[in-house]
Design a protein around this motif. Structure first.
Motif, mmCIF file in Angstrom:
data_model
loop_
_atom_site.group_PDB
_atom_site.id
_atom_site.type_symbol
_atom_site.label_atom_id
_atom_site.label_comp_id
_atom_site.label_asym_id
_atom_site.label_seq_id
_atom_site.Cartn_x
_atom_site.Cartn_y
_atom_site.Cartn_z
ATOM 1 N N ARG A 69 12.715 16.364 -8.449
ATOM 2 C CA ARG A 69 12.607 17.671 -9.108
ATOM 3 C C ARG A 69 13.076 18.819 -8.217
ATOM 4 N NH1 ARG A 69 7.160 17.993 -12.698
ATOM 5 N NH2 ARG A 69 7.792 16.448 -14.223
ATOM 6 N N TYR A 70 13.179 18.566 -6.926
ATOM 7 C CA TYR A 70 13.656 19.627 -6.033
ATOM 8 C C TYR A 70 15.113 19.909 -6.370
ATOM 9 C CZ TYR A 70 15.004 22.160 -1.847
ATOM 10 O OH TYR A 70 15.489 23.110 -0.980
ATOM 11 N N ARG A 71 15.400 21.174 -6.704
ATOM 12 C CA ARG A 71 16.735 21.558 -7.172
ATOM 13 C C ARG A 71 17.708 21.876 -6.051
ATOM 14 N NH1 ARG A 71 14.589 26.159 -10.811
ATOM 15 N NH2 ARG A 71 12.725 25.689 -9.654
ATOM 16 N N GLY A 72 17.205 21.913 -4.834
ATOM 17 C CA GLY A 72 18.095 22.196 -3.713
ATOM 18 C C GLY A 72 18.327 23.677 -3.499
ATOM 19 N N THR A 73 17.652 24.518 -4.268
ATOM 20 C CA THR A 73 17.783 25.961 -4.069
ATOM 21 C C THR A 73 16.567 26.447 -3.291
ATOM 22 O OG1 THR A 73 16.680 26.403 -6.178
ATOM 23 C CG2 THR A 73 19.086 26.293 -6.201
ATOM 24 N N GLY A 74 16.771 27.322 -2.369
ATOM 25 C CA GLY A 74 15.659 27.815 -1.563
ATOM 26 C C GLY A 74 15.293 26.827 -0.479
ATOM 27 N N GLU A 75 14.351 27.248 0.345
ATOM 28 C CA GLU A 75 13.903 26.422 1.450
ATOM 29 C C GLU A 75 12.938 25.345 0.976
ATOM 30 O OE1 GLU A 75 14.775 26.642 4.760
ATOM 31 O OE2 GLU A 75 16.258 28.115 4.139
ATOM 32 N N VAL A 76 13.007 24.184 1.592
ATOM 33 C CA VAL A 76 12.075 23.107 1.283
ATOM 34 C C VAL A 76 10.649 23.557 1.603
ATOM 35 C CG1 VAL A 76 11.350 20.768 1.925
ATOM 36 C CG2 VAL A 76 13.768 21.261 1.525
ATOM 37 N N ALA A 77 10.481 24.321 2.673
ATOM 38 C CA ALA A 77 9.147 24.811 3.038
ATOM 39 C C ALA A 77 8.555 25.652 1.907
ATOM 40 C CB ALA A 77 9.207 25.615 4.333
ATOM 41 N N GLY A 78 9.348 26.480 1.274
ATOM 42 C CA GLY A 78 8.875 27.281 0.147
ATOM 43 C C GLY A 78 8.482 26.411 -1.037
ATOM 44 N N TRP A 79 9.270 25.387 -1.286
ATOM 45 C CA TRP A 79 8.965 24.436 -2.363
ATOM 46 C C TRP A 79 7.642 23.731 -2.076
ATOM 47 C CZ3 TRP A 79 9.850 18.823 -2.273
ATOM 48 C CH2 TRP A 79 9.741 18.211 -3.529
ATOM 49 N N LEU A 80 7.457 23.300 -0.830
ATOM 50 C CA LEU A 80 6.205 22.638 -0.444
ATOM 51 C C LEU A 80 5.020 23.588 -0.584
ATOM 52 C CD1 LEU A 80 7.388 20.693 2.734
ATOM 53 C CD2 LEU A 80 6.757 19.704 0.522
ATOM 54 N N TRP A 81 5.201 24.845 -0.167
ATOM 55 C CA TRP A 81 4.119 25.820 -0.293
ATOM 56 C C TRP A 81 3.743 26.023 -1.761
ATOM 57 C CZ3 TRP A 81 -0.011 27.729 1.478
ATOM 58 C CH2 TRP A 81 -0.566 28.902 0.952
ATOM 59 N N GLY A 82 4.737 26.090 -2.623
ATOM 60 C CA GLY A 82 4.456 26.236 -4.054
ATOM 61 C C GLY A 82 3.631 25.082 -4.593
ATOM 62 N N ILE A 83 3.998 23.872 -4.202
ATOM 63 C CA ILE A 83 3.237 22.692 -4.634
ATOM 64 C C ILE A 83 1.817 22.766 -4.080
ATOM 65 C CG2 ILE A 83 3.015 20.178 -4.421
ATOM 66 C CD1 ILE A 83 6.116 20.084 -4.257
ATOM 67 N N ALA A 84 1.693 23.057 -2.793
ATOM 68 C CA ALA A 84 0.374 23.090 -2.150
ATOM 69 C C ALA A 84 -0.513 24.170 -2.755
ATOM 70 C CB ALA A 84 0.531 23.308 -0.643
ATOM 71 N N PHE A 85 0.044 25.347 -2.969
ATOM 72 C CA PHE A 85 -0.773 26.431 -3.502
ATOM 73 C C PHE A 85 -1.232 26.125 -4.922
ATOM 74 C CE2 PHE A 85 -1.809 30.598 -5.185
ATOM 75 C CZ PHE A 85 -2.650 31.059 -4.189
ATOM 76 N N ARG A 86 -0.345 25.570 -5.722
ATOM 77 C CA ARG A 86 -0.742 25.207 -7.093
ATOM 78 C C ARG A 86 -1.798 24.105 -7.080
ATOM 79 N NH1 ARG A 86 4.305 27.260 -7.644
ATOM 80 N NH2 ARG A 86 4.658 28.579 -9.436
ATOM 81 N N ARG A 87 -1.678 23.168 -6.166
ATOM 82 C CA ARG A 87 -2.701 22.120 -6.021
ATOM 83 C C ARG A 87 -4.034 22.734 -5.615
ATOM 84 N NH1 ARG A 87 -1.259 18.138 -8.892
ATOM 85 N NH2 ARG A 87 0.762 17.320 -8.396
ATOM 86 N N MET A 88 -3.988 23.727 -4.726
ATOM 87 C CA MET A 88 -5.211 24.402 -4.294
ATOM 88 C C MET A 88 -5.865 25.120 -5.473
ATOM 89 S SD MET A 88 -7.293 25.274 -1.793
ATOM 90 C CE MET A 88 -6.481 25.243 -0.212
ATOM 91 N N VAL A 89 -5.082 25.856 -6.221
ATOM 92 C CA VAL A 89 -5.617 26.571 -7.381
ATOM 93 C C VAL A 89 -6.227 25.583 -8.366
ATOM 94 C CG1 VAL A 89 -4.980 27.946 -9.408
ATOM 95 C CG2 VAL A 89 -4.087 28.558 -7.151
ATOM 96 N N SER A 90 -5.516 24.519 -8.615
ATOM 97 C CA SER A 90 -6.015 23.496 -9.544
ATOM 98 C C SER A 90 -7.327 22.888 -9.040
ATOM 99 C CB SER A 90 -4.951 22.415 -9.713
ATOM 100 O OG SER A 90 -5.398 21.429 -10.598
ATOM 101 N N ARG A 91 -7.380 22.590 -7.760
ATOM 102 C CA ARG A 91 -8.574 21.981 -7.169
ATOM 103 C C ARG A 91 -9.772 22.922 -7.245
ATOM 104 N NH1 ARG A 91 -9.167 17.705 -3.476
ATOM 105 N NH2 ARG A 91 -7.389 17.010 -4.698
#
Length: 190
Positions: A69-91
């Motif tokens: 699903r990673y589209r290759g746009t933007g930094e991988v670190a930003g993509w990881l942060w987005g996943i982590a933050f959404r997981r945190m909110v969900s948790r």
């Protein structure tokens, strides 16, 4: 697999592509590069280390499953942060005993922001850091959630415990106030 170089020699974008192809060594390398800062940044938002460690683990499980699903746009670190933050909110959505703290709240409790965060704010945002500090806590939290953390207004509403329309209104007013503050700052430079 696409590359004969060892995962440690690859950039993050290549590593994500290798993970999408099922390369566990590439996933281990991504984890080694990014897990520590994810833990540190999430701990500034939630002081329950068990929750934070679970969220980081969930983040990399998600990367393993959804690397395509990673589209290759933007930094991988930003993509990881987005996943982590959404997981945190969900948790934390169902937990009333754990509070998700805004990053700017750490100074008021006697904790000093990380030097990296201070430098990034100064370099990347310039006058915006001062303008953000001038916003009310309600406006800052909406800007933090929607603009800096990349949440949708619906996700931000859940996080902040307000209706989505309230988030939209606060975001609109915060942006107007920021524009005014930045225009003032620009005039002072003249």
């Amino acid at each position: 697999m696409g590359s004969s170089a060892a995962p440690a020699d690859q950039d993050d974008t290549v590593l994500v592509a290798l993970v999408a192809d099922g390369d566990t060594a590439a996933l281990e390398e991504l984890y080694g590069r990014h897990a520590a800062w994810l833990v540190a940044r999430l701990m500034r938002r939630c002081h329950d280390s068990d929750v934070v460690l679970d969220v980081v683990q969930d983040t990399f499980v998600t990367v393993w499953r959804d690397a395509r699903r990673y589209r290759g746009t933007g930094e991988v670190a930003g993509w990881l942060w987005g996943i982590a933050f959404r997981r945190m909110v969900s948790r934390l959505r169902s937990r009333k005993d754990v509070v998700l703290l805004p990053e700017w709240d750490t100074v008021g409790r006697g904790q000093v922001p990380a030097a990296e965060d201070q430098v990034l704010l100064g370099v990347e945002y310039g006058d915006l850091a001062g303008a953000l500090a001038g916003l009310s806590p309600e406006f800052r939290s909406v800007v933090q959630a929607c603009v800096l953390d990349g949440l949708t207004t619906k996700e931000a509403g859940r996080l902040l415990g307000v209706r989505e329309n309230t988030v939209k209104t606060r975001l609109h007013r915060a942006k107007a106030q920021l524009r005014g503050s930045l225009a003032l700052a620009q005039e002072e430079w003249r």
